[in-house]
Motif scaffolding. Structure first.
Motif, PDB file in Angstrom:
ATOM      1  N   ALA A  39       0.861  -1.184   0.000  1.00 17.99           N
ATOM      2  CA  ALA A  39       0.000   0.000   0.000  1.00 17.99           C
ATOM      3  C   ALA A  39       0.890   1.224   0.000  1.00 17.99           C
ATOM      4  CB  ALA A  39      -0.917   0.007   1.222  1.00 17.99           C
ATOM      5  N   THR A  40       0.394   2.312  -0.570  1.00 20.57           N
ATOM      6  CA  THR A  40       1.156   3.558  -0.585  1.00 20.57           C
ATOM      7  C   THR A  40       0.198   4.731  -0.633  1.00 20.57           C
ATOM      8  OG1 THR A  40       3.059   4.675  -1.596  1.00 20.57           O
ATOM      9  CG2 THR A  40       1.422   3.772  -3.093  1.00 20.57           C
ATOM     10  N   GLY A  41       0.741   5.930  -0.537  1.00 17.10           N
ATOM     11  CA  GLY A  41      -0.056   7.136  -0.655  1.00 17.10           C
ATOM     12  C   GLY A  41       0.079   7.714  -2.046  1.00 17.10           C
ATOM     13  N   VAL A  42      -0.849   8.593  -2.408  1.00 16.30           N
ATOM     14  CA  VAL A  42      -0.771   9.246  -3.706  1.00 16.30           C
ATOM     15  C   VAL A  42       0.325  10.310  -3.698  1.00 16.30           C
ATOM     16  CG1 VAL A  42      -2.020  10.737  -5.309  1.00 16.30           C
ATOM     17  CG2 VAL A  42      -3.140   8.729  -4.328  1.00 16.30           C
ATOM     18  N   GLY A  43       0.502  10.982  -2.576  1.00 15.77           N
ATOM     19  CA  GLY A  43       1.568  11.980  -2.490  1.00 15.77           C
ATOM     20  C   GLY A  43       1.299  13.029  -1.441  1.00 15.77           C
ATOM     21  N   SER A  44       0.219  13.809  -1.617  1.00 15.07           N
ATOM     22  CA  SER A  44       0.002  14.956  -0.742  1.00 15.07           C
ATOM     23  C   SER A  44      -0.631  14.563   0.582  1.00 15.07           C
ATOM     24  CB  SER A  44      -0.874  15.996  -1.447  1.00 15.07           C
ATOM     25  OG  SER A  44      -2.168  15.498  -1.672  1.00 15.07           O
ATOM     26  N   LEU A  45      -0.250  15.316   1.616  1.00 13.90           N
ATOM     27  CA  LEU A  45      -0.769  15.143   2.975  1.00 13.90           C
ATOM     28  C   LEU A  45      -1.070  16.522   3.560  1.00 13.90           C
ATOM     29  CD1 LEU A  45       1.695  12.412   4.299  1.00 13.90           C
ATOM     30  CD2 LEU A  45      -0.722  12.093   3.756  1.00 13.90           C
ATOM     31  N   PRO A  46      -1.888  16.595   4.602  1.00 12.88           N
ATOM     32  CA  PRO A  46      -2.197  17.895   5.203  1.00 12.88           C
ATOM     33  C   PRO A  46      -1.060  18.411   6.081  1.00 12.88           C
ATOM     34  CG  PRO A  46      -3.305  16.149   6.409  1.00 12.88           C
ATOM     35  CD  PRO A  46      -2.648  15.495   5.226  1.00 12.88           C
ATOM     36  N   GLY A  47      -1.113  19.704   6.382  1.00 12.90           N
ATOM     37  CA  GLY A  47      -0.152  20.278   7.311  1.00 12.90           C
ATOM     38  C   GLY A  47       1.066  20.854   6.644  1.00 12.90           C
ATOM     39  N   ALA A  48       1.998  21.327   7.487  1.00 14.66           N
ATOM     40  CA  ALA A  48       3.212  21.980   6.997  1.00 14.66           C
ATOM     41  C   ALA A  48       4.476  21.429   7.624  1.00 14.66           C
ATOM     42  CB  ALA A  48       3.130  23.484   7.259  1.00 14.66           C
ATOM     43  N   ASP A  49       4.365  20.375   8.430  1.00 14.42           N
ATOM     44  CA  ASP A  49       5.517  19.790   9.121  1.00 14.42           C
ATOM     45  C   ASP A  49       6.010  18.581   8.340  1.00 14.42           C
ATOM     46  OD1 ASP A  49       7.356  18.579  10.802  1.00 14.42           O
ATOM     47  OD2 ASP A  49       6.154  18.865  12.624  1.00 14.42           O
ATOM     48  N   ILE A  50       7.055  18.757   7.540  1.00 14.13           N
ATOM     49  CA  ILE A  50       7.518  17.673   6.680  1.00 14.13           C
ATOM     50  C   ILE A  50       8.127  16.536   7.485  1.00 14.13           C
ATOM     51  CG2 ILE A  50       9.748  18.793   6.292  1.00 14.13           C
ATOM     52  CD1 ILE A  50       7.769  16.492   3.881  1.00 14.13           C
ATOM     53  N   ALA A  51       8.757  16.842   8.616  1.00 13.83           N
ATOM     54  CA  ALA A  51       9.335  15.776   9.441  1.00 13.83           C
ATOM     55  C   ALA A  51       8.249  14.841   9.949  1.00 13.83           C
ATOM     56  CB  ALA A  51      10.129  16.373  10.604  1.00 13.83           C
ATOM     57  N   GLU A  52       7.152  15.409  10.451  1.00 13.18           N
ATOM     58  CA  GLU A  52       6.042  14.593  10.951  1.00 13.18           C
ATOM     59  C   GLU A  52       5.368  13.835   9.810  1.00 13.18           C
ATOM     60  OE1 GLU A  52       3.183  12.822  13.410  1.00 13.18           O
ATOM     61  OE2 GLU A  52       5.201  13.638  13.731  1.00 13.18           O
ATOM     62  N   ALA A  53       5.175  14.497   8.673  1.00 13.04           N
ATOM     63  CA  ALA A  53       4.535  13.839   7.536  1.00 13.04           C
ATOM     64  C   ALA A  53       5.344  12.647   7.063  1.00 13.04           C
ATOM     65  CB  ALA A  53       4.342  14.837   6.394  1.00 13.04           C
ATOM     66  N   GLN A  54       6.672  12.807   7.001  1.00 15.56           N
ATOM     67  CA  GLN A  54       7.495  11.702   6.526  1.00 15.56           C
ATOM     68  C   GLN A  54       7.537  10.566   7.541  1.00 15.56           C
ATOM     69  OE1 GLN A  54       8.790  12.287   3.165  1.00 15.56           O
ATOM     70  NE2 GLN A  54       8.493  10.094   3.457  1.00 15.56           N
ATOM     71  N   ARG A  55       7.457  10.891   8.832  1.00 13.28           N
ATOM     72  CA  ARG A  55       7.378   9.842   9.857  1.00 13.28           C
ATOM     73  C   ARG A  55       6.097   9.029   9.701  1.00 13.28           C
ATOM     74  NH1 ARG A  55      10.148  13.489  13.335  1.00 13.28           N
ATOM     75  NH2 ARG A  55       8.194  14.543  13.905  1.00 13.28           N
ATOM     76  N   ILE A  56       4.996   9.719   9.421  1.00 14.73           N
ATOM     77  CA  ILE A  56       3.723   9.017   9.215  1.00 14.73           C
ATOM     78  C   ILE A  56       3.823   8.088   8.006  1.00 14.73           C
ATOM     79  CG2 ILE A  56       1.314   9.350   8.534  1.00 14.73           C
ATOM     80  CD1 ILE A  56       1.324  11.894  10.240  1.00 14.73           C
ATOM     81  N   GLN A 122      14.713  15.342   4.908  1.00 16.49           N
ATOM     82  CA  GLN A 122      13.935  14.517   5.834  1.00 16.49           C
ATOM     83  C   GLN A 122      13.801  13.087   5.323  1.00 16.49           C
ATOM     84  OE1 GLN A 122      12.628  14.767   8.895  1.00 16.49           O
ATOM     85  NE2 GLN A 122      13.745  16.700   9.061  1.00 16.49           N
ATOM     86  N   LEU A 123      13.594  12.952   4.017  1.00 17.19           N
ATOM     87  CA  LEU A 123      13.524  11.610   3.431  1.00 17.19           C
ATOM     88  C   LEU A 123      14.823  10.865   3.662  1.00 17.19           C
ATOM     89  CD1 LEU A 123      11.820   9.683   1.534  1.00 17.19           C
ATOM     90  CD2 LEU A 123      13.171  10.657  -0.342  1.00 17.19           C
ATOM     91  N   THR A 124      15.943  11.539   3.482  1.00 22.29           N
ATOM     92  CA  THR A 124      17.260  10.918   3.666  1.00 22.29           C
ATOM     93  C   THR A 124      17.479  10.531   5.121  1.00 22.29           C
ATOM     94  OG1 THR A 124      18.119  12.286   1.859  1.00 22.29           O
ATOM     95  CG2 THR A 124      19.724  11.236   3.310  1.00 22.29           C
ATOM     96  N   GLU A 125      17.125  11.422   6.023  1.00 22.88           N
ATOM     97  CA  GLU A 125      17.344  11.153   7.445  1.00 22.88           C
ATOM     98  C   GLU A 125      16.484   9.995   7.939  1.00 22.88           C
ATOM     99  OE1 GLU A 125      16.554  13.440  11.712  1.00 22.88           O
ATOM    100  OE2 GLU A 125      16.969  14.629   9.903  1.00 22.88           O
ATOM    101  N   GLN A 126      15.213  10.004   7.586  1.00 23.75           N
ATOM    102  CA  GLN A 126      14.307   8.989   8.110  1.00 23.75           C
ATOM    103  C   GLN A 126      14.358   7.681   7.330  1.00 23.75           C
ATOM    104  OE1 GLN A 126      10.391  10.346   9.302  1.00 23.75           O
ATOM    105  NE2 GLN A 126      11.051  12.479   9.183  1.00 23.75           N
ATOM    106  N   GLY A 127      14.809   7.744   6.095  1.00 22.33           N
ATOM    107  CA  GLY A 127      14.871   6.527   5.284  1.00 22.33           C
ATOM    108  C   GLY A 127      16.274   5.977   5.128  1.00 22.33           C
TER     109      GLY A 127
END
Length: 358
Positions: A39-56, A122-127
């Motif tokens: 499963a995956t997402g289409v791309g966009s998510l709500p909010g403005a915190d990229i660190a939190e979004a990438q963690r989700i 953020q992608l690099t750090e968390q992934g």
């Protein structure tokens, strides 16, 4: 499907006919670049915190995470601005609230590049330790051509030569983007999603002119496929063609040599083109989780049932479903609450697990 016949002696009687195969259809299924039950997402998510979004994303979509997009941050984080930032030697700028071709790079492109750099950091750090398929996204050439203005007025779409320049520029820019992500996450297998929500209106000649009194010429399907194929061949990774509008041009995406098509299941009217696409061996990113909270709530069972019902109507083998289909929300989730966005991604992950266990 190729079948090699065994040479028989002329003295040996022919073998008895094979029993008839069950009515289930058996697509020519290649080895898809994702794990069964993904499963995956289409791309966009709500909010403005990229660190939190990438963690989700990494937490809820461990089999096929994606680079989160947060358009709520404003111009440069929106789909058109972000994607225009990939263009090579074709700068853009904001003018009267619209993106247009610019004489030289300016502050709007600097903002766009800065937002993307933060997201990639953020992608690099968390992934850092992630191994497996990873999806990144960009608008495709036709949606950009229908959305970006020429300096002298009118959309890029009005000028066939400008569309070719845009396509070549995007192809080179996305090739560089893929290489950048690959260097940052060398153990990930990159997939590219091309978002083409405007393509059906481009093909139908329904993109309005500035006056609103007319529309730009309709683009023939083969021409549309040629431009998309230019990008597909340049990036060197599997491409998912995404369109969450009615009348998804499946034949155009097939001719463009996309590896898969992503669409909103609720907008499907005719199943025959979808069945033909699947029989040809393309994957399906099935937009099955609604982008608005349903009255009865959302859970993985409801999402899985929706996909399995479609599969039964298509009369394909159930064993192929978790291999050929990736579960996604119907479209981007930028317009929903953070709690529902997380719930929708969780439901997609749970639906993928359920379908892989059938």
């Amino acid at each position: 499907m190729w079948c090699w016949a065994r040479r028989r002696s002329p003295l040996r009687p022919p073998p008895p006919p094979s029993p008839r195969r069950a009515p289930s259809r058996w697509p020519r299924v290649p080895d898809f670049p994702w794990r069964p039950g993904s499963a995956t997402g289409v791309g966009s998510l709500p909010g403005a915190d990229i660190a939190e979004a990438q963690r989700i994303v990494f937490g809820e979509l461990p089999e096929l995470p994606h680079l989160a997009e947060l358009p709520a941050r404003g111009p440069g984080a929106d789909m058109i601005g972000r994607s225009a930032g990939f263009l090579v030697e074709l700068p853009v700028q904001l003018y009267a609230g619209r993106w247009q071709v610019a004489p030289r790079p300016g502050k709007d492109l600097r903002v766009t590049a800065d937002l993307l750099e933060r997201d990639l950091d953020q992608l690099t750090e968390q992934g850092e330790k992630y191994t497996g398929p990873l999806k990144i996204q960009s608008a495709g050439p036709w949606t950009l051509a229908a959305s970006i203005d020429l300096q002298l007025g009118g959309r890029l779409l009005r000028d066939a030569g400008a569309v070719r320049d845009l396509t070549d520029s995007l192809a080179e820019g996305l090739r560089r983007h893929v290489e950048d992500v690959r260097k940052r996450l060398p153990r990930a297998e990159i997939l590219l999603q091309l978002d083409e929500p405007s393509l059906p209106t481009v093909l139908a000649g329904r993109v309005p002119t500035e006056s609103g009194l007319g529309a730009y010429r309709a683009v023939p399907g083969p021409d549309a496929a040629t431009a998309l194929r230019t990008v597909v061949e340049a990036v060197g990774v599997p491409v998912i063609a995404h369109c969450c509008a009615p009348d998804v041009p499946l034949q155009v995406f097939r001719d463009a040599r996309a590896a898969a098509v992503a669409l909103d299941l609720s907008l499907l009217k005719d199943l025959d083109p979808l069945g033909e696409m699947l029989e040809a061996g393309l994957g399906l990113f099935a937009g099955a989780a609604p982008t608005t909270p349903p009255a009865g709530g959302i859970d993985g069972k409801k999402v899985a049932d929706r996909v399995s019902t479609l599969w039964k109507r298509l009369a394909f083998s159930p064993a192929l479903l978790p291999r050929q289909v990736v579960i996604t929300p119907a479209c981007g989730l930028a317009g929903v609450s953070p709690s529902y966005a997380r719930a929708a991604l969780t439901a997609c992950r749970e639906a993928g697990r359920r379908l892989s266990e059938v």
